[in-house]
Design an enzyme around this catalytic site. Structure first.
Site, PDB file in Angstrom:
ATOM      1  N   CYS A 154       0.809  -1.224   0.000  1.00  0.00           N
ATOM      2  CA  CYS A 154       0.000   0.000   0.000  1.00  0.00           C
ATOM      3  C   CYS A 154       0.846   1.280   0.000  1.00  0.00           C
ATOM      4  O   CYS A 154       0.334   2.361  -0.293  1.00  0.00           O
ATOM      5  CB  CYS A 154      -0.962   0.015   1.177  1.00  0.00           C
ATOM      6  SG  CYS A 154      -2.156  -1.327   1.106  1.00  0.00           S
ATOM      7  N   HIS A 156      -3.075   7.677   2.336  1.00  0.00           N
ATOM      8  CA  HIS A 156      -3.509   6.349   1.914  1.00  0.00           C
ATOM      9  C   HIS A 156      -4.926   6.105   2.438  1.00  0.00           C
ATOM     10  O   HIS A 156      -5.246   6.445   3.570  1.00  0.00           O
ATOM     11  CB  HIS A 156      -2.534   5.302   2.476  1.00  0.00           C
ATOM     12  CG  HIS A 156      -2.962   3.892   2.196  1.00  0.00           C
ATOM     13  ND1 HIS A 156      -3.392   3.486   0.966  1.00  0.00           N
ATOM     14  CD2 HIS A 156      -3.028   2.795   3.001  1.00  0.00           C
ATOM     15  CE1 HIS A 156      -3.707   2.201   1.019  1.00  0.00           C
ATOM     16  NE2 HIS A 156      -3.497   1.762   2.233  1.00  0.00           N
ATOM     17  N   ASN A 172      -9.908   0.349   0.046  1.00  0.00           N
ATOM     18  CA  ASN A 172      -8.440   0.408   0.028  1.00  0.00           C
ATOM     19  C   ASN A 172      -7.951  -0.168  -1.301  1.00  0.00           C
ATOM     20  O   ASN A 172      -8.027  -1.378  -1.515  1.00  0.00           O
ATOM     21  CB  ASN A 172      -7.892  -0.398   1.213  1.00  0.00           C
ATOM     22  CG  ASN A 172      -6.374  -0.381   1.280  1.00  0.00           C
ATOM     23  OD1 ASN A 172      -5.700   0.071   0.354  1.00  0.00           O
ATOM     24  ND2 ASN A 172      -5.833  -0.887   2.378  1.00  0.00           N
TER      25      ASN A 172
END
Ligand SMILES: CC(C)(COP(=O)(O)OP(=O)(O)OC[C@H]1O[C@@H](n2cnc3c(N)ncnc32)[C@H](O)[C@@H]1OP(=O)(O)O)[C@@H](O)C(=O)NCCC(=O)NCCS
Length: 327
Positions: free
Chosen positions: A117, A254, A284
């Site tokens: 990520c 993020h 996500n």
């Protein structure tokens, strides 16, 4: 003394058509829209169609960034793709994207960057180094994922969180410019891989159930680590640039969980109106989440020239990183 700086001259993104809502998920596992939204801030996410690959999403996001920049794509010197879900074990997704963009004749280098990520922050930093060193003039940096391909759709602790998509930025070297990437900061701590990993792979062999493996996560622990790492990265970035938190105009974090985003915003004393939030609609999207959120606030005109933008991300590894940009 003259110096080169990487300026973002175009952004782009692309999402698959199909939406998977919390209500859809409640028909698949024991969960509810209320539980998912209150714990994560997610309402829906996008899922790639059969035959739609990470490289397809990446190439379209790349095209959109090239178009926004208004440049001839053949003048790009390097393509970087941050992804955890490459089309194949090899070749790199970046090579496939180069070809899909019709740029293989240029022979420019193209390679993938893997930091889960935090992958986009890593790829952005690599691009920045190439530009500062004078090795590249224009670099296309893409974050792209089909996370849905590494999900256990029976695991309610993870299947509610992730989504597919891609985002991109086009960087251009500028001599002695005021705007562009002011600094990037990267970190890794490989001591806790068991908290967030896939349960199968290549060298270790297939997952217990067969196949390439799916995401396994101790969500609670990861949550705590993510908040800590993102807060410390924000502090480090402010200190490196000798600025106060009041001098940051935008936070593009993020998009893992709205509560993690709120924690990072609080550290910066940043009102949520100054924070790019897409987690409600995208979930996500791993390496794609920061450039997807950035593209949204750039395209709708919220980010203005001259403003300072902080990007920060955290992911498996653990890896984390940030960048400060003067827009
Ligand atoms: C995954 C996450 C939303 C779970 O929320 P949480 O508040 O930590 O919940 P917990 O994992 O402690 O689980 C609490 C309970 O909810 C249950 N639960 C888990 N997922 C559920 C779901 N989708 N629906 C309903 N209940 C669920 C658990 O089984 C547990 O039940 P129990 O108390 O009976 O054992 C949260 O931990 C999170 O967002 N973590 C970070 C994840 C992340 O960002 N990962 C990527 C980093 S890049």
């Amino acid at each position: 003394m003259s110096r080169l700086r990487a300026r973002i001259i175009g952004t782009g993104s692309h999402l698959p058509e199909k939406r998977l809502t919390n209500h859809d998920l409640a028909r698949m596992v024991d969960t509810s829209d209320e539980w998912i939204f209150s714990r994560t801030g997610i309402r829906e996410r996008r899922i790639a169609a059969e035959g739609e690959y990470t490289s397809d999403l990446a190439a379209q996001a790349g095209r959109n960034a090239i178009q926004a920049a208004g440049i001839d794509a053949a003048t790009i010197d390097l393509i970087l793709v941050a992804t955890t879900t490459p089309d194949l074990i090899f070749p790199s997704t970046a090579s496939i994207v180069q070809h899909k963009l019709g740029l293989s004749h240029t022979r420019m280098p193209a390679f993938d960057v893997q930091a889960v990520c935090a992958g986009f922050m890593h790829a952005l930093s690599v691009a920045d180094q190439f530009i500062r060193a004078g090795s590249c003039w224009r670099v296309l940096v893409i974050g792209a994922e089909t996370a849905s391909r590494i999900i256990d759709w029976n695991d309610r602790g993870t299947c509610i969180l992730f989504g597919d998509g891609a985002g991109a930025v086009l960087l251009e070297a500028e001599l002695d410019g005021e705007r562009g990437l002011l600094s990037t900061h990267l970190h890794a701590d490989g001591s806790q891989i068991d908290l967030l990993l896939t349960d199968g792979g290549i060298s270790r062999g297939p997952a217990p159930g067969g196949g390439m493996g799916v995401i396994r996560m101790q969500g609670n622990e990861v949550f705590k680590q993510a908040v800590k790492a993102m807060e410390s990265c924000v502090d480090e970035t402010l200190a490196a640039n000798q600025i106060s938190k009041e001098q940051v105009d935008w936070l593009v974090p993020h998009q893992a969980n709205i509560r993690i985003i709120q924690g990072t915003a609080k550290r910066l004393g940043m009102p949520m109106e100054r924070v790019a939030v897409t987690v409600d609609r995208h979930g996500n999207t791993s390496a794609a989440s920061v450039p997807l959120a950035l593209d949204e606030v750039v395209r709708d005109g919220r980010i203005q020239a001259g403003q300072r933008v902080m990007m920060v991300a955290f992911g498996g590894g653990f890896t984390w990183g940030s960048a400060l940009v003067r827009w």
